[in-house]
Design a protein around this motif. Structure first.
Motif, PDB file in Angstrom:
ATOM      1  N   TYR A   1       0.801  -1.156  -0.071  1.00 15.85           N
ATOM      2  CA  TYR A   1      -0.084  -0.037   0.028  1.00 15.85           C
ATOM      3  C   TYR A   1       0.750   1.340   0.073  1.00 15.85           C
ATOM      4  O   TYR A   1       2.078   1.329   0.850  1.00 15.85           O
ATOM      5  N   SER A   2       0.452   2.185  -1.061  1.00 13.50           N
ATOM      6  CA  SER A   2       1.383   3.269  -1.033  1.00 13.50           C
ATOM      7  C   SER A   2       0.591   4.302  -0.107  1.00 13.50           C
ATOM      8  O   SER A   2      -0.535   4.513  -0.178  1.00 13.50           O
ATOM      9  N   ILE A   3       1.377   5.032   0.989  1.00 11.59           N
ATOM     10  CA  ILE A   3       0.788   5.968   2.008  1.00 11.59           C
ATOM     11  C   ILE A   3       1.331   7.327   1.858  1.00 11.59           C
ATOM     12  O   ILE A   3       2.446   7.312   1.732  1.00 11.59           O
ATOM     13  N   ASP A   4       0.310   8.428   1.866  1.00 11.85           N
ATOM     14  CA  ASP A   4       0.928   9.444   2.156  1.00 11.85           C
ATOM     15  C   ASP A   4       0.288  10.212   3.464  1.00 11.85           C
ATOM     16  O   ASP A   4      -1.031  10.450   3.568  1.00 11.85           O
ATOM     17  N   ALA A   5       1.030  10.361   4.432  1.00 14.07           N
ATOM     18  CA  ALA A   5       0.593  10.418   5.725  1.00 14.07           C
ATOM     19  C   ALA A   5       1.771  10.958   6.459  1.00 14.07           C
ATOM     20  O   ALA A   5       2.825  10.834   6.137  1.00 14.07           O
ATOM     21  N   PRO A   6       1.643  12.014   7.347  1.00 12.49           N
ATOM     22  CA  PRO A   6       2.675  12.172   8.533  1.00 12.49           C
ATOM     23  C   PRO A   6       3.336  11.242   9.019  1.00 12.49           C
ATOM     24  O   PRO A   6       2.558  10.036   9.375  1.00 12.49           O
ATOM     25  N   GLU A   7       4.676  11.122   9.123  1.00 15.97           N
ATOM     26  CA  GLU A   7       5.310  10.200   9.753  1.00 15.97           C
ATOM     27  C   GLU A   7       5.147   9.799  10.887  1.00 15.97           C
ATOM     28  O   GLU A   7       5.258   8.710  11.425  1.00 15.97           O
ATOM     29  N   GLU A   8       4.425  10.751  11.971  1.00 14.19           N
ATOM     30  CA  GLU A   8       4.220  10.326  13.316  1.00 14.19           C
ATOM     31  C   GLU A   8       2.762   9.804  13.402  1.00 14.19           C
ATOM     32  O   GLU A   8       2.265   9.516  14.781  1.00 14.19           O
ATOM     33  N   ILE A   9       1.863   9.730  12.374  1.00 23.56           N
ATOM     34  CA  ILE A   9       0.793   9.210  12.509  1.00 23.56           C
ATOM     35  C   ILE A   9       0.692   7.896  13.124  1.00 23.56           C
ATOM     36  O   ILE A   9       1.548   6.823  12.775  1.00 23.56           O
ATOM     37  N   PRO A  10      -0.053   7.455  14.014  1.00 22.89           N
ATOM     38  CA  PRO A  10      -0.226   5.957  14.624  1.00 22.89           C
ATOM     39  C   PRO A  10      -0.173   4.937  13.338  1.00 22.89           C
ATOM     40  O   PRO A  10      -1.167   5.327  12.434  1.00 22.89           O
ATOM     41  N   LEU A  11       0.380   3.816  13.261  1.00 23.41           N
ATOM     42  CA  LEU A  11       0.139   2.862  12.473  1.00 23.41           C
ATOM     43  C   LEU A  11      -1.285   2.271  12.510  1.00 23.41           C
ATOM     44  O   LEU A  11      -2.042   2.053  11.498  1.00 23.41           O
ATOM     45  N   LEU A  12      -1.917   2.151  13.503  1.00 19.06           N
ATOM     46  CA  LEU A  12      -3.456   1.950  13.656  1.00 19.06           C
ATOM     47  C   LEU A  12      -4.226   2.836  12.546  1.00 19.06           C
ATOM     48  O   LEU A  12      -5.060   2.271  11.783  1.00 19.06           O
ATOM     49  N   TRP A  13      -4.121   4.296  12.790  1.00 17.57           N
ATOM     50  CA  TRP A  13      -4.788   4.971  11.791  1.00 17.57           C
ATOM     51  C   TRP A  13      -4.514   4.996  10.425  1.00 17.57           C
ATOM     52  O   TRP A  13      -5.298   5.016   9.654  1.00 17.57           O
ATOM     53  N   ALA A  14      -3.250   4.610  10.209  1.00 14.23           N
ATOM     54  CA  ALA A  14      -2.867   4.452   8.590  1.00 14.23           C
ATOM     55  C   ALA A  14      -3.659   3.145   8.082  1.00 14.23           C
ATOM     56  O   ALA A  14      -4.044   3.127   7.122  1.00 14.23           O
ATOM     57  N   ILE A  15      -3.666   2.152   9.099  1.00 11.12           N
ATOM     58  CA  ILE A  15      -4.082   0.759   8.693  1.00 11.12           C
ATOM     59  C   ILE A  15      -5.739   1.211   8.296  1.00 11.12           C
ATOM     60  O   ILE A  15      -6.240   0.625   7.539  1.00 11.12           O
ATOM     61  N   ARG A  16      -6.380   1.538   9.592  1.00 11.25           N
ATOM     62  CA  ARG A  16      -7.788   1.732   9.387  1.00 11.25           C
ATOM     63  C   ARG A  16      -8.411   2.831   8.406  1.00 11.25           C
ATOM     64  O   ARG A  16      -9.151   2.746   7.492  1.00 11.25           O
ATOM     65  N   ASP A  17      -7.677   4.242   8.647  1.00 12.68           N
ATOM     66  CA  ASP A  17      -8.315   5.145   7.744  1.00 12.68           C
ATOM     67  C   ASP A  17      -7.851   5.313   6.420  1.00 12.68           C
ATOM     68  O   ASP A  17      -8.414   6.003   5.522  1.00 12.68           O
ATOM     69  N   ILE A  18      -6.459   5.062   6.096  1.00 11.90           N
ATOM     70  CA  ILE A  18      -5.948   5.458   4.831  1.00 11.90           C
ATOM     71  C   ILE A  18      -5.939   4.178   4.270  1.00 11.90           C
ATOM     72  O   ILE A  18      -6.557   4.049   2.862  1.00 11.90           O
ATOM     73  N   VAL A  19      -5.439   2.975   4.576  1.00 11.30           N
ATOM     74  CA  VAL A  19      -5.765   1.589   3.806  1.00 11.30           C
ATOM     75  C   VAL A  19      -6.975   1.131   3.990  1.00 11.30           C
ATOM     76  O   VAL A  19      -7.407   0.471   2.692  1.00 11.30           O
ATOM     77  N   GLY A  20      -7.877   1.157   4.921  1.00 20.36           N
ATOM     78  CA  GLY A  20      -9.286   0.826   5.038  1.00 20.36           C
ATOM     79  C   GLY A  20      -9.437  -0.641   5.462  1.00 20.36           C
ATOM     80  O   GLY A  20     -10.465  -1.035   5.389  1.00 20.36           O
ATOM     81  N   LEU A  21      -8.426  -1.093   6.200  1.00 19.38           N
ATOM     82  CA  LEU A  21      -8.511  -2.557   6.881  1.00 19.38           C
ATOM     83  C   LEU A  21      -8.955  -2.126   8.313  1.00 19.38           C
ATOM     84  O   LEU A  21      -8.400  -1.847   9.140  1.00 19.38           O
ATOM     85  N   THR A  22     -10.517  -2.280   8.692  1.00 18.94           N
ATOM     86  CA  THR A  22     -10.989  -1.839  10.103  1.00 18.94           C
ATOM     87  C   THR A  22     -11.094  -2.810  10.998  1.00 18.94           C
ATOM     88  O   THR A  22     -11.667  -2.571  11.932  1.00 18.94           O
ATOM     89  N   GLY A  23     -10.554  -4.029  10.721  1.00 23.86           N
ATOM     90  CA  GLY A  23     -10.816  -5.143  11.845  1.00 23.86           C
ATOM     91  C   GLY A  23      -9.845  -4.709  13.000  1.00 23.86           C
ATOM     92  O   GLY A  23      -9.964  -5.329  13.963  1.00 23.86           O
ATOM     93  N   THR A  24      -8.605  -4.043  12.982  1.00 27.94           N
ATOM     94  CA  THR A  24      -8.047  -3.695  14.033  1.00 27.94           C
ATOM     95  C   THR A  24      -8.723  -2.323  14.564  1.00 27.94           C
ATOM     96  O   THR A  24      -9.040  -1.646  13.860  1.00 27.94           O
ATOM     97  N   LYS A  25      -8.993  -2.630  15.821  1.00 26.64           N
ATOM     98  CA  LYS A  25      -9.839  -1.720  16.567  1.00 26.64           C
ATOM     99  C   LYS A  25      -8.981  -0.579  17.453  1.00 26.64           C
ATOM    100  O   LYS A  25      -8.044  -1.057  17.892  1.00 26.64           O
ATOM    101  N   PHE A  26      -9.537   0.491  17.471  1.00 27.91           N
ATOM    102  CA  PHE A  26      -9.091   1.437  18.630  1.00 27.91           C
ATOM    103  C   PHE A  26      -9.932   1.195  19.806  1.00 27.91           C
ATOM    104  O   PHE A  26     -11.008   1.229  20.047  1.00 27.91           O
ATOM    105  N   GLY A  27      -9.059   0.951  20.906  1.00 23.60           N
ATOM    106  CA  GLY A  27      -9.530   0.680  22.228  1.00 23.60           C
ATOM    107  C   GLY A  27      -9.177   2.185  23.374  1.00 23.60           C
ATOM    108  O   GLY A  27      -9.980   2.691  23.706  1.00 23.60           O
ATOM    109  N   CYS A  28      -7.911   1.851  23.540  1.00 26.26           N
ATOM    110  CA  CYS A  28      -7.719   2.991  24.660  1.00 26.26           C
ATOM    111  C   CYS A  28      -6.769   4.239  24.252  1.00 26.26           C
ATOM    112  O   CYS A  28      -6.505   5.348  24.684  1.00 26.26           O
TER     113      CYS A  28
END
Length: 152
Positions: A12-39
């Protein structure tokens, strides 16, 4: 910043700030929403993924942590995860289900390292994942069942 992430064997080619959490890149940019945000502070395990086979809390890792590594999420497939999914379903493990993707990732990491874990191995490996519904007994039983399914 542009970069590539390898997730579940796909690039996946990602265009995002270097400090964005990996979780949000996976969920919001790539669109794989199985990984959940909890705390958001790496305490509950809902965001657990595997990075080069190591269990990681993706909410606390910057996207740059994943560069050049193989990321594996709940949407991926592996032999151990398939046996775990079957055992999870047969044992009615989830109650609300919110933590289950993180639980399954932790169990996958465990079975990738120890093919026939003891109760203590399971408790140690799963201790960093919280289930608010308290399905810990069913989780332990399902992990043992996944081992039995794999060995048959």
């Amino acid at each position: 910043m542009k970069a590539n992430l390898s997730i579940n064997g796909n690039e996946y080619s990602i265009d995002a700030p270097e400090e964005i959490p990996l979780l949000w890149a996976i969920r919001d940019i790539v669109g794989l929403t199985g990984t959940k945000f909890g705390c958001g502070v790496a305490q509950c395990g809902a965001c657990s993924i595997l990075v080069d086979g190591m269990l990681v809390k993706s909410c606390s890792m910057p996207i740059s942590f994943g560069f050049g590594k193989e990321i594996f999420t709940i949407e991926g497939t592996s032999e151990n995860l398939e046996f775990l999914r079957k055992a999870w379903n047969e044992g009615n493990v989830p109650q609300c289900g919110y933590c289950q993707s993180g639980q399954l990732m932790a169990a996958t990491a465990l079975l990738d390292q120890i093919s026939n874990p003891t109760d203590q191995d399971i408790e140690d490996a799963m201790s960093s994942n919280i289930c608010r519904c308290g399905t810990y007994v069913r989780i332990k039983k399902a992990i043992h069942e996944a081992v039995a399914l794999k060995n048959n």
